[in-house]
Design a protein around this motif. Structure first.
Motif, mmCIF file in Angstrom:
data_model
loop_
_atom_site.group_PDB
_atom_site.id
_atom_site.type_symbol
_atom_site.label_atom_id
_atom_site.label_comp_id
_atom_site.label_asym_id
_atom_site.label_seq_id
_atom_site.Cartn_x
_atom_site.Cartn_y
_atom_site.Cartn_z
ATOM 1 N N ARG A 88 -1.135 8.197 3.833
ATOM 2 C CA ARG A 88 -1.521 6.829 4.186
ATOM 3 C C ARG A 88 -0.937 6.387 5.521
ATOM 4 N NH1 ARG A 88 -3.687 2.154 2.324
ATOM 5 N NH2 ARG A 88 -4.382 3.140 0.387
ATOM 6 N N GLY A 89 0.348 6.695 5.743
ATOM 7 C CA GLY A 89 1.007 6.174 6.929
ATOM 8 C C GLY A 89 1.134 7.147 8.082
ATOM 9 N N LYS A 90 0.837 8.427 7.849
ATOM 10 C CA LYS A 90 0.905 9.473 8.888
ATOM 11 C C LYS A 90 2.306 9.635 9.471
ATOM 12 C CE LYS A 90 -3.554 9.545 8.325
ATOM 13 N NZ LYS A 90 -4.118 10.496 7.356
ATOM 14 N N GLY A 115 1.678 11.176 -0.673
ATOM 15 C CA GLY A 115 0.778 10.037 -0.588
ATOM 16 C C GLY A 115 1.160 9.088 0.520
ATOM 17 N N ARG A 138 0.217 8.310 -6.760
ATOM 18 C CA ARG A 138 0.214 9.769 -6.632
ATOM 19 C C ARG A 138 1.199 10.409 -7.618
ATOM 20 N NH1 ARG A 138 -1.719 12.135 -1.844
ATOM 21 N NH2 ARG A 138 -3.449 10.870 -1.027
ATOM 22 N N THR A 184 0.841 3.557 -3.226
ATOM 23 C CA THR A 184 0.339 4.920 -3.130
ATOM 24 C C THR A 184 1.367 5.915 -3.649
ATOM 25 O OG1 THR A 184 -1.061 4.380 -1.235
ATOM 26 C CG2 THR A 184 -0.475 6.697 -1.528
ATOM 27 N N PRO A 207 0.797 -1.220 0.000
ATOM 28 C CA PRO A 207 0.000 0.000 0.000
ATOM 29 C C PRO A 207 0.839 1.284 0.000
ATOM 30 C CG PRO A 207 -0.906 -1.574 1.550
ATOM 31 C CD PRO A 207 0.403 -2.136 1.094
ATOM 32 N N LEU A 208 1.968 1.285 0.713
ATOM 33 C CA LEU A 208 2.771 2.506 0.787
ATOM 34 C C LEU A 208 3.484 2.785 -0.531
ATOM 35 C CD1 LEU A 208 4.216 2.143 4.384
ATOM 36 C CD2 LEU A 208 2.597 3.871 3.603
#
Length: 218
Positions: free
Chosen positions: A129-131, A125, A99, A95, A91-92
């Motif tokens: 997603r991960g903050k 992005g 993006r 993303t 996902p990271l």
């Protein structure tokens, strides 16, 4: 591969070089996959190297033939990673490329500012997603200083090749700087102080990504 974008302005990065970047990253995760998994075994799920190898193999298969624009190319990379890589890295990284592709759009070659813009969008992005923030012991700690160094080098008159080399050096330094940190995000954060003394595997793979870019555009 039959790639467009071979006739480009001086200093611009072609679609072919973007594919070379991804191919170099694929080769790097194969070469260093055991090391990435070793890092991940200390503070994570011990699957980072294997996940990235599987994902990048799928990416390179999906890019034959390569899409005709940078946006389509990078979006395909992102979607492939999201669907083929487990854990947090799919996902990271997915993303990041999705993006980046949205910013690249219909371009068939990119100047330094264009390359910075898509990489910045990718990093934003990851943050969304991960903050993650600086010092959280994540891939952000390699990517953020890399982009700062890239922009600084461009602003100082360096060409794209020189700027990417500066970015690669900064990413490596950022990776190494995660070792004394306590993880504040991700699975490693569950370990608390026991995460201290280990290089973050995400930062290590992110440094490989930036080094692969420098190799591709040199």
């Amino acid at each position: 591969m039959d790639l467009p974008g071979t006739d480009r302005p001086a200093g611009a990065v072609s679609l072919g070089q973007l594919v070379d970047w991804l191919s170099s990253f694929r080769d790097a995760v194969h070469e260093h996959g055991a090391y990435l998994t070793e890092l991940d075994s200390a503070i994570g799920d011990a699957d980072h190297g294997a996940n990235l190898i599987r994902g990048m193999d799928a990416v390179m298969a999906a890019l034959d033939p390569a899409p005709p624009t940078a946006g389509e190319l990078l979006k395909k990379v992102g979607m492939t990673l999201v669907t083929s890589v487990g854990g947090a890295s799919g996902p990271l990284y997915g993303t990041f490329f999705l993006r980046a592709g949205a910013v690249a759009g219909d371009a068939t070659d990119l100047d330094g500012d264009g390359l910075v813009a898509l990489l910045r969008a990718g990093l934003e992005g990851i943050v969304a997603r991960g903050k993650a923030e600086a010092g959280d012991k994540t891939m952000y700690d390699a990517l953020a200083p890399a982009l700062d160094a890239f922009e600084s080098a461009l602003g100082g008159g360096s060409g794209v090749a020189g700027a990417t080399r500066a970015a690669a050096d900064a990413a490596a330094a950022g990776r190494d700087a995660t070792e004394p940190l306590q993880a504040l995000k991700g699975r490693a954060s569950y370990l608390g102080e026991r995460s201290i003394g280990h290089i973050d595997p995400g930062a290590a793979s992110a440094a490989l990504l930036v080094a692969a870019l420098a190799e591709a555009v040199d």
